[in-house]
Design an enzyme around this catalytic site. Structure first.
Site, PDB file in Angstrom:
ATOM      1  N   SER A   1      -9.823   1.408   2.906  1.00 32.85           N
ATOM      2  CA  SER A   1      -8.997   2.259   2.073  1.00 32.85           C
ATOM      3  C   SER A   1      -7.892   1.514   1.326  1.00 32.85           C
ATOM      4  O   SER A   1      -7.330   2.037   0.377  1.00 32.85           O
ATOM      5  CB  SER A   1      -8.341   3.350   2.931  1.00 32.85           C
ATOM      6  OG  SER A   1      -7.447   2.751   3.882  1.00 32.85           O
TER       7      SER A   1
ATOM      8  N   LYS B   1       0.838  -1.200   0.000  1.00 27.75           N
ATOM      9  CA  LYS B   1       0.000   0.000   0.000  1.00 27.75           C
ATOM     10  C   LYS B   1       0.877   1.255   0.000  1.00 27.75           C
ATOM     11  O   LYS B   1       1.943   1.272   0.619  1.00 27.75           O
ATOM     12  CB  LYS B   1      -0.908  -0.050   1.237  1.00 27.75           C
ATOM     13  CG  LYS B   1      -1.977   1.021   1.306  1.00 27.75           C
ATOM     14  CD  LYS B   1      -2.884   0.804   2.521  1.00 27.75           C
ATOM     15  CE  LYS B   1      -3.980   1.847   2.629  1.00 27.75           C
ATOM     16  NZ  LYS B   1      -4.882   1.600   3.782  1.00 27.75           N
TER      17      LYS B   1
ATOM     18  N   SER C   1      -9.836  -1.124   7.094  1.00 27.74           N
ATOM     19  CA  SER C   1      -9.342  -0.932   5.729  1.00 27.74           C
ATOM     20  C   SER C   1      -8.661  -2.125   5.081  1.00 27.74           C
ATOM     21  O   SER C   1      -8.331  -2.063   3.896  1.00 27.74           O
ATOM     22  CB  SER C   1      -8.382   0.255   5.677  1.00 27.74           C
ATOM     23  OG  SER C   1      -9.124   1.437   5.627  1.00 27.74           O
TER      24      SER C   1
HETATM   25  N1  GLN Z   1     -13.106   3.457   6.483  1.00 28.50           N
HETATM   26  C1  GLN Z   1     -12.541   3.900   7.731  1.00 28.50           C
HETATM   27  C2  GLN Z   1     -12.197   5.370   7.614  1.00 28.50           C
HETATM   28  O1  GLN Z   1     -12.506   5.934   6.645  1.00 28.50           O
HETATM   29  C3  GLN Z   1     -11.362   3.081   8.086  1.00 28.50           C
HETATM   30  C4  GLN Z   1     -10.143   3.429   7.345  1.00 28.50           C
HETATM   31  C5  GLN Z   1      -8.952   2.600   7.702  1.00 28.50           C
HETATM   32  O2  GLN Z   1      -9.071   1.516   8.304  1.00 28.50           O
HETATM   33  N2  GLN Z   1      -7.808   3.114   7.343  1.00 28.50           N
HETATM   34  O3  GLN Z   1     -11.632   5.950   8.492  1.00 28.50           O
END
Ligand code: GLN
Length: 487
Positions: A156, A81, A180
């Site tokens: 994400s 990532k 995410s």
């Molecule tokens: N979807 C969650 C957010 O927008 C989690 C994101 C993540 O785990 N980095 O914060």
């Protein structure tokens, strides 16, 4: 051996073949690069890969010392990532503010992958600074779902999930703050693991919300994910939040036979994760998985985690609060801002075109607000108190003799790109995942079936540092479901 055959075999087996000289050291990399070009390129491509380092990956494969050292990932390509620091490719966190930024040091997880023989040919797309659940918030364009290009892969870490689901790599790294890795793993029909907070070094993972962030692992199978975690787990002197707890062999139970491999394992089904509103077809797939767990010998019980419904409100106070403080360093002086016009006007234009996108801006504003003198007690302080209650729910349930919990990973399957305009609707994607980050417990998602061709994930959660039991259940369930997991 053909490229497809290589990519369809467990990473552990291919690495063993490379070490033994039965497969050329660059064969897995070549197969992966060809698959990447086919999947990523062109206007109809997935747009899952942002940066590549083909020469570096080839040189690393050529330099592998196969006869010395223990190389569990010898020659295995791993996708990373874009918020994990690498010296060989940019690290932009899906943001214009870091355009062109190449880290002068590497994350500990990257050093560990390299030491295990992995090669690193690509960095993957993500929601800007890991804020999002769809990979639509990237400054570099949206990533598409490999099975249906009109849909999102989740987020994400959507780029990493998409490359694994598309068969480009068997293993990829993502990051988890509220789901995410697990949420995109569920959407894409692969395995995604969030380790215990402190299990894996965060040195070199660009911070979003430091009390929640962990590096996570995607795998095409439970074994690929277990192998990936095995390599990156363990205490790190460079990260004081990493914990010195022995790392057991996560792959120990991969072949545990007998017809009751889960004898003695207590699986809890928390009622708050099985609401009446749960999609009926999703419930059927989850029920089928529960039946398999029972047949495998598990003792399945109903349990309760009473503060679950407070997880999303708490998460969306704590995470933005920490983000607003972490992101203050991207001040536009040291990072990103290239002023082309004159004076203030140029500065203003530069901020607008090269600064943070709308979701990151929203989080910074929200975080600054909940931390401000007048609102700190009403929001942040209360959220921290409720966070403790959510953690206590898990402590109590695991103290009562339950080993793992089984739940849906997400409330829906992958949604159509552009369909979630209201940020709150997007935030609800994390309703079943954010609790594990707030409590710090390990959790993972694995495929349990499909609805209208779209994957559904089942989630396992375990007590702190007990990833081993979580994998034991995941291996057994994966074997029991067989082809049903993908149909
Ligand atoms: N979807 C969650 C957010 O927008 C989690 C994101 C993540 O785990 N980095 O914060």
């Amino acid at each position: 051996m053909s490229a497809e055959a290589l990519l369809s075999r467990p990473a552990a087996d291919v690495a063993a073949d490379i070490v033994a000289g039965r497969v050329p050291r660059d064969a897995a990399l070549d197969a992966s690069l060809a698959a990447m070009d086919a999947a990523n390129a062109g206007p109809d491509g997935l747009n899952a890969v942002l940066w590549t380092d083909t020469p570096g990956a080839r040189a690393d494969a050529a330099a592998l010392s196969l006869d010395t050292g223990d190389l569990p990932l010898a020659g295995i390509p791993v996708a990373v990532k874009d918020n994990i620091a690498t010296r060989t490719m940019p690290t932009t966190c899906g943001s214009k503010i870091l355009e062109g930024y190449v880290s002068p040091f590497e994350a500990t997880v990257i050093a560990k992958l390299r030491a295990a023989g992995a090669v690193l040919p690509m960095k993957t797309n993500m929601d800007e600074f890991a804020m999002g659940s769809s990979t639509e918030n990237s400054a570099w364009g949206i990533t598409r779902h490999p099975l249906d290009h009109t849909r999102v892969p989740g987020g994400s870490s959507g780029g990493s999930a998409a490359v694994v689901a598309a068969g480009v790599t068997r293993i990829a790294l993502g990051s988890e703050t509220g789901g995410s890795v697990r949420q995109p793993a569920a959407f894409c029909g692969i395995v995604g693991v969030k380790p215990t907070y402190g299990r894996v070094s965060r040195h070199g993972l660009v911070a979003f919300a430091s009390s929640l962030d962990q590096v996570g692992v995607f795998g095409q199978s439970v074994d690929d994910a277990a192998l990936g975690l095995q390599v990156i787990a363990g205490a790190d002197p460079l990260d004081s939040t990493s914990v010195s707890v022995p790392v057991p062999d996560y792959r120990a139970s991969r072949e545990s036979g007998g017809d009751k491999p889960l004898d003695g394992v207590v699986v809890g089904l928390p009622e708050e994760y099985w609401p009446d509103s749960l999609d009926a077809r999703m419930r059927e797939l989850l029920d089928r998985a529960v039946q398999r767990l029972i047949a495998l010998g598990a003792d399945v019980r109903k349990v309760s985690l009473p503060h679950t419904s407070l997880a999303i409100p708490v998460y969306y106070i704590v995470a933005p609060a920490e983000a607003s403080s972490n992101l203050a360093r991207f001040d536009g002086v040291r990072y990103g801002l290239r002023v082309e016009g004159d004076g203030l006007r140029g500065m203003y234009e530069a901020t607008r075109s090269q600064g943070f996108g709308p979701e990151v801006t929203r989080r910074i504003l929200l975080g600054t607000y909940v931390l401000s003198a007048g609102y700190y007690d009403a929001y942040y302080k209360r959220a921290m108190a409720v966070r403790r209650l959510i953690g206590d729910d898990f402590t109590k349930v695991f103290a009562s003799g339950v080993h793992v919990l089984f739940t849906p990973t997400t409330p829906t399957t992958a949604f159509v790109a552009g369909s979630k305009k209201d940020p709150y609707e997007m935030y609800m994607s994390d309703i079943f995942t954010a609790t594990a980050n707030l409590a710090g417990v390990p959790a993972m998602s694995q495929p349990i079936g499909r609805i209208d061709g779209l994957p559904v994930g089942g989630q396992l959660l375990a007590s702190h540092f007990d990833e081993a039991t979580m994998f034991r259940v995941a291996y057994a369930l994966e074997r029991a479901l067989g082809g049903e997991a993908h149909s």
